[in-house]
Motif scaffolding. Sequence first.
Motif, PDB file in Angstrom:
ATOM      1  N   LEU A  89       2.589   4.500   7.093  1.00  0.00           N
ATOM      2  CA  LEU A  89       1.734   3.313   7.213  1.00  0.00           C
ATOM      3  C   LEU A  89       2.320   2.345   8.230  1.00  0.00           C
ATOM      4  O   LEU A  89       3.527   2.124   8.266  1.00  0.00           O
ATOM      5  CB  LEU A  89       1.600   2.598   5.854  1.00  0.00           C
ATOM      6  N   LYS A  90       1.457   1.752   9.028  1.00  0.00           N
ATOM      7  CA  LYS A  90       1.865   0.721   9.969  1.00  0.00           C
ATOM      8  C   LYS A  90       1.093  -0.561   9.655  1.00  0.00           C
ATOM      9  O   LYS A  90      -0.133  -0.599   9.723  1.00  0.00           O
ATOM     10  CB  LYS A  90       1.592   1.153  11.410  1.00  0.00           C
ATOM     11  N   ASP A  91       1.829  -1.595   9.287  1.00  0.00           N
ATOM     12  CA  ASP A  91       1.237  -2.881   8.937  1.00  0.00           C
ATOM     13  C   ASP A  91       0.857  -3.632  10.208  1.00  0.00           C
ATOM     14  O   ASP A  91       1.716  -3.980  11.034  1.00  0.00           O
ATOM     15  CB  ASP A  91       2.259  -3.695   8.122  1.00  0.00           C
ATOM     16  N   GLY A  92      -0.445  -3.881  10.374  1.00  0.00           N
ATOM     17  CA  GLY A  92      -0.904  -4.581  11.564  1.00  0.00           C
ATOM     18  C   GLY A  92      -0.697  -6.083  11.500  1.00  0.00           C
ATOM     19  O   GLY A  92      -1.001  -6.794  12.472  1.00  0.00           O
ATOM     20  N   ASN A 146      -2.336  -8.221  10.209  1.00  0.00           N
ATOM     21  CA  ASN A 146      -3.607  -8.936  10.311  1.00  0.00           C
ATOM     22  C   ASN A 146      -4.599  -8.509   9.230  1.00  0.00           C
ATOM     23  O   ASN A 146      -5.799  -8.732   9.353  1.00  0.00           O
ATOM     24  CB  ASN A 146      -4.229  -8.719  11.689  1.00  0.00           C
ATOM     25  N   GLY A 147      -4.081  -7.847   8.197  1.00  0.00           N
ATOM     26  CA  GLY A 147      -4.942  -7.378   7.113  1.00  0.00           C
ATOM     27  C   GLY A 147      -5.389  -5.943   7.263  1.00  0.00           C
ATOM     28  O   GLY A 147      -6.143  -5.428   6.433  1.00  0.00           O
ATOM     29  N   THR A 148      -4.942  -5.265   8.356  1.00  0.00           N
ATOM     30  CA  THR A 148      -5.269  -3.848   8.536  1.00  0.00           C
ATOM     31  C   THR A 148      -3.980  -3.030   8.497  1.00  0.00           C
ATOM     32  O   THR A 148      -2.901  -3.506   8.892  1.00  0.00           O
ATOM     33  CB  THR A 148      -5.988  -3.587   9.870  1.00  0.00           C
ATOM     34  N   TYR A 149      -4.119  -1.785   8.030  1.00  0.00           N
ATOM     35  CA  TYR A 149      -2.966  -0.891   7.908  1.00  0.00           C
ATOM     36  C   TYR A 149      -3.379   0.476   8.440  1.00  0.00           C
ATOM     37  O   TYR A 149      -4.299   1.115   7.897  1.00  0.00           O
ATOM     38  CB  TYR A 149      -2.523  -0.772   6.444  1.00  0.00           C
ATOM     39  N   ASP A 150      -2.735   0.924   9.521  1.00  0.00           N
ATOM     40  CA  ASP A 150      -3.011   2.250  10.063  1.00  0.00           C
ATOM     41  C   ASP A 150      -2.236   3.287   9.278  1.00  0.00           C
ATOM     42  O   ASP A 150      -1.043   3.116   8.980  1.00  0.00           O
ATOM     43  CB  ASP A 150      -2.616   2.315  11.541  1.00  0.00           C
ATOM     44  N   VAL A 151      -2.927   4.375   8.937  1.00  0.00           N
ATOM     45  CA  VAL A 151      -2.330   5.453   8.130  1.00  0.00           C
ATOM     46  C   VAL A 151      -2.278   6.721   8.985  1.00  0.00           C
ATOM     47  O   VAL A 151      -3.305   7.146   9.548  1.00  0.00           O
ATOM     48  CB  VAL A 151      -3.152   5.699   6.853  1.00  0.00           C
ATOM     49  N   PHE A 152      -1.096   7.334   9.077  1.00  0.00           N
ATOM     50  CA  PHE A 152      -0.895   8.542   9.894  1.00  0.00           C
ATOM     51  C   PHE A 152      -0.479   9.699   8.994  1.00  0.00           C
ATOM     52  O   PHE A 152       0.349   9.536   8.087  1.00  0.00           O
ATOM     53  CB  PHE A 152       0.180   8.306  10.948  1.00  0.00           C
ATOM     54  N   TYR A 153      -1.061  10.885   9.263  1.00  0.00           N
ATOM     55  CA  TYR A 153      -0.659  12.079   8.511  1.00  0.00           C
ATOM     56  C   TYR A 153      -0.880  13.322   9.367  1.00  0.00           C
ATOM     57  O   TYR A 153      -1.604  13.300  10.357  1.00  0.00           O
ATOM     58  CB  TYR A 153      -1.418  12.182   7.183  1.00  0.00           C
ATOM     59  N   LEU A 181      -6.653  15.930  -1.454  1.00  0.00           N
ATOM     60  CA  LEU A 181      -7.050  14.603  -1.916  1.00  0.00           C
ATOM     61  C   LEU A 181      -6.154  13.549  -1.285  1.00  0.00           C
ATOM     62  O   LEU A 181      -4.932  13.722  -1.213  1.00  0.00           O
ATOM     63  CB  LEU A 181      -6.936  14.495  -3.446  1.00  0.00           C
ATOM     64  N   ILE A 182      -6.779  12.474  -0.798  1.00  0.00           N
ATOM     65  CA  ILE A 182      -6.013  11.327  -0.308  1.00  0.00           C
ATOM     66  C   ILE A 182      -5.947  10.281  -1.421  1.00  0.00           C
ATOM     67  O   ILE A 182      -6.968   9.811  -1.917  1.00  0.00           O
ATOM     68  CB  ILE A 182      -6.673  10.702   0.940  1.00  0.00           C
ATOM     69  N   HIS A 183      -4.737   9.954  -1.827  1.00  0.00           N
ATOM     70  CA  HIS A 183      -4.520   8.930  -2.848  1.00  0.00           C
ATOM     71  C   HIS A 183      -4.011   7.663  -2.160  1.00  0.00           C
ATOM     72  O   HIS A 183      -2.891   7.642  -1.634  1.00  0.00           O
ATOM     73  CB  HIS A 183      -3.480   9.391  -3.882  1.00  0.00           C
ATOM     74  N   ALA A 184      -4.824   6.624  -2.160  1.00  0.00           N
ATOM     75  CA  ALA A 184      -4.425   5.352  -1.544  1.00  0.00           C
ATOM     76  C   ALA A 184      -4.396   4.269  -2.624  1.00  0.00           C
ATOM     77  O   ALA A 184      -5.408   4.012  -3.289  1.00  0.00           O
ATOM     78  CB  ALA A 184      -5.402   4.966  -0.433  1.00  0.00           C
ATOM     79  N   THR A 185      -3.244   3.657  -2.786  1.00  0.00           N
ATOM     80  CA  THR A 185      -3.090   2.650  -3.835  1.00  0.00           C
ATOM     81  C   THR A 185      -2.492   1.360  -3.282  1.00  0.00           C
ATOM     82  O   THR A 185      -1.840   1.364  -2.244  1.00  0.00           O
ATOM     83  CB  THR A 185      -2.177   3.155  -4.976  1.00  0.00           C
ATOM     84  N   CYS A 186      -2.757   0.294  -4.000  1.00  0.00           N
ATOM     85  CA  CYS A 186      -2.125  -0.993  -3.714  1.00  0.00           C
ATOM     86  C   CYS A 186      -1.485  -1.465  -5.013  1.00  0.00           C
ATOM     87  O   CYS A 186      -2.178  -1.650  -6.021  1.00  0.00           O
ATOM     88  CB  CYS A 186      -3.161  -1.988  -3.214  1.00  0.00           C
ATOM     89  N   GLU A 187      -0.175  -1.580  -4.982  1.00  0.00           N
ATOM     90  CA  GLU A 187       0.589  -1.936  -6.186  1.00  0.00           C
ATOM     91  C   GLU A 187       0.263  -1.008  -7.342  1.00  0.00           C
ATOM     92  O   GLU A 187       0.136  -1.417  -8.493  1.00  0.00           O
ATOM     93  CB  GLU A 187       0.343  -3.394  -6.571  1.00  0.00           C
ATOM     94  N   PHE A 245       0.843  -1.197   0.000  1.00  0.00           N
ATOM     95  CA  PHE A 245       0.000   0.000   0.000  1.00  0.00           C
ATOM     96  C   PHE A 245       0.879   1.249   0.000  1.00  0.00           C
ATOM     97  O   PHE A 245       1.994   1.259   0.544  1.00  0.00           O
ATOM     98  CB  PHE A 245      -0.912   0.022   1.224  1.00  0.00           C
ATOM     99  N   HIS A 246       0.349   2.308  -0.613  1.00  0.00           N
ATOM    100  CA  HIS A 246       1.029   3.609  -0.610  1.00  0.00           C
ATOM    101  C   HIS A 246      -0.039   4.682  -0.507  1.00  0.00           C
ATOM    102  O   HIS A 246      -1.053   4.639  -1.215  1.00  0.00           O
ATOM    103  CB  HIS A 246       1.839   3.799  -1.897  1.00  0.00           C
ATOM    104  N   VAL A 247       0.160   5.639   0.392  1.00  0.00           N
ATOM    105  CA  VAL A 247      -0.815   6.712   0.597  1.00  0.00           C
ATOM    106  C   VAL A 247      -0.103   8.052   0.591  1.00  0.00           C
ATOM    107  O   VAL A 247       0.939   8.225   1.237  1.00  0.00           O
ATOM    108  CB  VAL A 247      -1.571   6.537   1.940  1.00  0.00           C
TER     109      VAL A 247
END
Length: 459
Positions: free
Chosen positions: A418-421, A423-430, A439-445, A402-404
């Motif tokens: 990003l903090k990888d939990g 367990n399938g969850t990712y906390d995003v801090f800004y 605009l928040i741009h959140a991508t996976c690959e 993921f990239h935000v």
Amino acid sequence: KTMGANLSQSAKDRLFIAKRQKNTDLNLSECHLAKVPSVILKYDFITKLDLSTNRIQALTPKIIKLKHLQELNLSLNELDLLPDEITQFPELTSLRLDNNKLSFLPPETAIMKFKVLNLGNNKILALAPWLAKLRDFLEDLGLSSMDLKSIPSHVYELRKLEKLDVGSNMLTEMPVTLAKLGYTLQQLDMSNNNIDKIPPQIGALLQLTHLNLTCNNITELPEEIYSLVQLKELKLVKNKISELSEKLGQLTDLELLDCSENQIKAVPKSIGKLVHLRTVNFSRNHLSGFAPRELGYLYVSLRKIILNNNQITDIPGEWHFLTPSIDLSLTGNPLKEPFLGWLGDGPATLLDNVKPYIKAFPERCIMEGEAISRTTASKGSQFTIIAKDFMDEPRKNGGDSFHVEITNSEGFKEECILKDGKNGTYDVFYNVREPGEYLIHATCEGIDIIGSPQKLTVE
């Protein structure tokens, strides 16, 4: 006795049954015939006559007695001359003469109304008169293996042509004038020629369902080829193609895709959109690393995967979705363990065991939390990405790419933490310091997840 002492038993049996049952379809193929049995001339009730794969050297003019004949197959014989009567059958619509020794055709007649004509693997010098006469009738034309250096110009005037075979000739280009057949042509075979470039005009052949360009010298495909959205079979075997466009995903009717023996380094991710694909072949290319993950998305339709002789080392978890009965070929690849061992136990074992390697599917992943839409300037903010796989199941482990980042219209850009939990969850801090609209741009690959880009108001 009336059938002829020189006839094979197979021929006699078929003739006897046809006469007894008044069959209108008489098949005498592969009966070792040296000539047309004269007894056939009494079978004036037949409409289909197959004399293919024999040793017939001459055709008797008396064959015209079969006045109701609609289909005549003389393929794979030793004919070097045809009687004029071949053009005088009042009901004949299909004539197959391929693989003989013909140099000339009889004069055309007003009666000729062939819909199917195969002249392949002959050395016929003058095709124009017949093609001109059949302009309003021909639907299927075979001209393979005739040493053609160009396609006869009269072909482009065939108003109802649906199938054209000009394979195994000496063509060096795909003529732009093929576009004239765009309203009717459905199947095109140009395999085994010396074509090195496909013109953009191929995009005009919008009715194409089958395209065979095997064994040419093609290095790249024009973007227009991906507009042929009715294609069901695309064969590009033995060319010099190094790349396929992501527009491949537009060909959603494809059932067979054969790109074997090229120089392709990566399969387009959009292949996962070909929801009717049943057979895919990328053998003998330059694929490396993971096998194409997106093939797993085609679990409903895909029944055969051939990826032999590449440099594939890993199998993606998404292949777990595929049916265990799939025909899977991966020989000649440097597969790592444990994939190699699992494959040795059979495709079902491999597909069952790769489940833990499943990755997040961008179009299923979501963002949650109040801070995805509104926050306060200079205040640390947080939201969560919930990773899900292709089947919309929550991910149970981490490791996804993921990239935000946050941007605005004035050129501001800030990457989020990003903090990888795991367990399938990712906390995003800004932390955005200036009020405004962002605009928040959140991508996976590199692919946007659900809701991205997301409007963010900073107060």
